[in-house]
Scaffold this active site. Structure first.
Site: not given
Length: 679
Positions: A119, A326, A318, A366, A157-158, A368-369
């Site tokens: 990202r 992470w 968020e 992601e 984003n971030e 498993f987020h």
């Protein structure tokens, strides 16, 4: 501020408190979308963030766009009364762009260029990336700028998450331009950085390079300036996208920050004024926190957000319903924590609770987020709590637009000071900037004292207590404002490693703590960082670890003294009376009990109010608007708590008081009785 007055400043992106999360319909077959919006209605979702990583699924080739799926998604959401926070998808450059222009990717400190697949795989100084990104943002804004569903724009984003620092040649050139603007001349740079040390004087601008390489010790001034430059370079890109959006749309523009305890990836205090809605992503941490401190970490982040959004609500953009993806070990949330954590943010000023993400992904990094709709679907405990939270937020609609009752205690926090503290050949190279921030804020939090967490440059007149933990770097103007607090009757507390360096990172001579020694009436001539496991005893029964100093009194009195080590008998904590005010110096890294004893006296001396009298673990915060007040009570313990509070519980509909019972792990939100007009 009422909801109406809030809207007069910036139209809030949702009706009432915002509730929802990142929605990625492009990951799913079209038939799943209908189920999504149906379940969103069940949960009470009224706002979703759309298109965050969708650049390559819209612009499928260079200047070739397929808008069809995004058109359909926006229309579907709008038809079901769900507002859209539409993202510019520039955090995820398309594969075709990275293949054609691999040099847009950032270069790491060791010279390794980031490969595709992550990202924010772009350098903020890349003119190629900027051109492509703004072209797509322009097309996006032209297409949807006037769509009634689009209530908020979300840039990237971030920003800085993955590209906080780039060390390429383009960044080196950008750094030199930034230095010209900041310092004016090469002689000024040499003076600011003290380049006579190690003979590193610069004769031409082209000799200046970023602090590359993982070995050695970059000049502290060069390092600090490169950190500042990198923050400004990312901010410049945000502002460029923002300008394009505002050319075609009247919807407010924001970007999601990543504010927590400690030094952050960019200087968020300089970013916040450029966002119409100050927004944050917050995930409770596990690895670097003491057991049971996750709720306090949340409160600290929320108080820091409020300090960057004075007088208006902010937005939790968020968070997670369970484990993120992470951390080394991604902890799930226990029953009740989704509700309690979300309402903890609302209590401290957020006008909403948003999540990453709506539906858990089956594939990708992601996968498993956690999500609002987890892999196990609507049979899950998480889903039931998501629905419960949606109902609570609807019940709290009247709280929207109110603000947290003004605090009379403040803590001063600065990202550049944190960067400097944690870098280079420092006396103690394992100190975390977040250590003292958390320790002193935690003591106030345990005592139900609301504390604004503010940057150094803000006015401090409204605060009776100002705490300054390990503010290593501070400019002369900010230092003077802080030093003036006792003269007007306030109380200033300064910890070790504060005021030691000026704004260029140069040590102030004449004794520590430099900029604050005069007002404190105490100074130290020698720093005594402690070794791992070493403990120094204090005469109040407490202990110091990590840090001590040899302190001399010059108008102050000793409140606590060292009772062991070569410092035995010397002052560890000092206090100086200045008229009706006072200045405290804490030269040691105190344990929690020692910090608590000092804070007990500070609260008693200053009269800073406790929201209510309760045991640690019962969090209490009050929001106010017009003539109404709302008391949030959050019980972080395993036992029910009874507190002296009365009102109408918005979550249950019951009238409670004069004693209110807050169940173990539960929350109460009381609309308090109206106060007499004279109050």
């Amino acid at each position: 501020m009422t909801a109406a007055s809030r809207g007069a400043q910036t139209r809030w992106p949702a009706d009432g408190l915002a509730y929802g999360g990142d929605y990625n319909p492009e990951q799913w077959p079209r038939e799943v979308w209908d189920e999504d919006v149906r379940l969103m209605r069940v949960a009470g979702v009224n706002l979703v963030t759309l298109g965050v990583f969708a650049w390559g699924t819209v612009e499928v080739a260079d200047d070739v766009r397929d808008w069809s799926w995004l058109d359909d998604a926006i229309e579907l959401l709008h038809a079901h009364g769900i507002a859209v926070d539409l993202a510019t998808p520039t955090a995820a450059p398309p594969s075709w762009l990275l293949a054609a222009h691999p040099d847009i990717a950032p270069v790491l400190v060791d010279g390794y260029r980031e490969p595709a697949g992550g990202r924010n795989a772009w350098c903020p100084e890349s003119s190629v990336y900027r051109r492509y990104a703004l072209r797509h943002v322009d097309a996006l804004a032209r297409r949807y700028g006037d769509h009634p569903a689009v209530r908020l724009w979300h840039v990237g984003n971030e920003l800085g998450g993955g590209n906080a620092r780039c060390y390429c040649d383009g960044s080196a050139a950008g750094f030199r331009r930034w230095l010209r603007d900041r310092h004016g001349s090469l002689d000024a740079v040499n003076a600011a950085w003290g380049t006579a040390q190690w003979g590193h004087r610069y004769g031409t601008w082209d000799e200046i390079m970023p602090p590359r390489g993982r070995h050695g010790a970059p000049n502290p001034g060069l390092f600090l300036d490169y950190e500042r430059y990198s923050s400004d370079a990312l901010l410049a890109h945000y502002l460029a996208e923002k300008e394009v959006l505002e050319r075609h749309s009247s919807a407010p523009v924001t970007t999601n920050l990543m504010v927590g305890a400690g030094a952050q990836v960019v200087d968020y205090a300089s970013w916040a004024p450029h966002t119409a809605v100050v927004s944050n992503d917050h995930y409770t941490l596990v690895g670097d926190l003491p057991a049971g401190d996750r709720e306090h970490d949340l409160a600290f982040a929320a108080d820091r957000m409020r300090g960057m959004s004075p007088g208006r609500p902010w937005l939790l953009m968020e968070s997670s319903t369970g484990g993120p993806s992470w951390q080394r070990r991604n902890r799930a949330k226990d029953p009740g924590e989704i509700v309690r954590h979300s309402l903890g943010h609302v209590a401290r000023g957020s006008d909403g609770a948003m999540f990453f993400q709506w539906r858990a992904s089956r594939a990708g990094a992601e996968q498993f987020h956690s999500a609002m709709l987890p892999h196990s679907g609507t049979r899950s405990r998480v889903w039931q709590e998501v629905v419960e939270l949606g109902g609570h937020l609807r019940s709290l609609a009247e709280v929207a637009g109110t603000v947290v009752e003004p605090a009379r205690a403040a803590m001063v926090v600065d990202d550049p000071a944190g960067w400097a503290l944690q870098h280079g050949l420092m006396p103690h190279r394992e100190l975390s900037y977040g250590r003292e921030l958390r320790a002193w804020h935690r003591a106030l939090w345990d005592r139900q004292v609301v504390c604004d967490v503010v940057p150094p440059g803000v006015p401090l007149d409204g605060y009776d207590l100002v705490v300054v933990p390990t503010l290593l770097v501070v400019d002369d103007d900010a230092a003077a404002r802080l030093a003036s607090v006792p003269a007007r009757g306030g109380t200033l507390l300064v910890t070790y490693l504060s005021g030691v360096c000026d704004d260029d990172g140069q040590v102030r001579t004449g004794g520590f703590p430099g900029a604050f020694a005069d007002v404190l009436g105490a100074w130290s001539d020698e720093l005594y960082p402690l070794q791992a496991g070493q403990v120094v005893r204090l005469d109040d029964g407490g202990e110091a670890t990590e840090w001590t100093e040899r302190v001399h009194l010059d108008g102050a009195e000793a409140v606590v003294r060292y009772s062991s080590s070569s410092l035995a008998g010397g002052p560890a904590v000092t206090r100086r009376e200045i008229g009706d005010g006072a200045a405290w110096y804490v030269s040691a890294a105190l344990g929690a009990d020692g910090v608590g004893r000092v804070v007990d006296r500070l609260v008693a001396d200053t009269g800073v109010p406790r929201v209510l009298d309760a045991a640690p673990g019962l969090e209490a915060v009050r929001r106010r608007g017009d003539d109404r007040s709302y008391l949030f009570l959050l019980n972080h313990t395993g036992d029910e708590q009874k507190v002296a509070a009365a009102g109408h519980d918005l979550l249950t509909g019951a009238e409670v008081g004069p004693l209110t019972t807050v169940p173990a792990g539960g929350v109460r939100v009381l609309r308090e009785p109206r106060r007499p007009a004279s109050d």
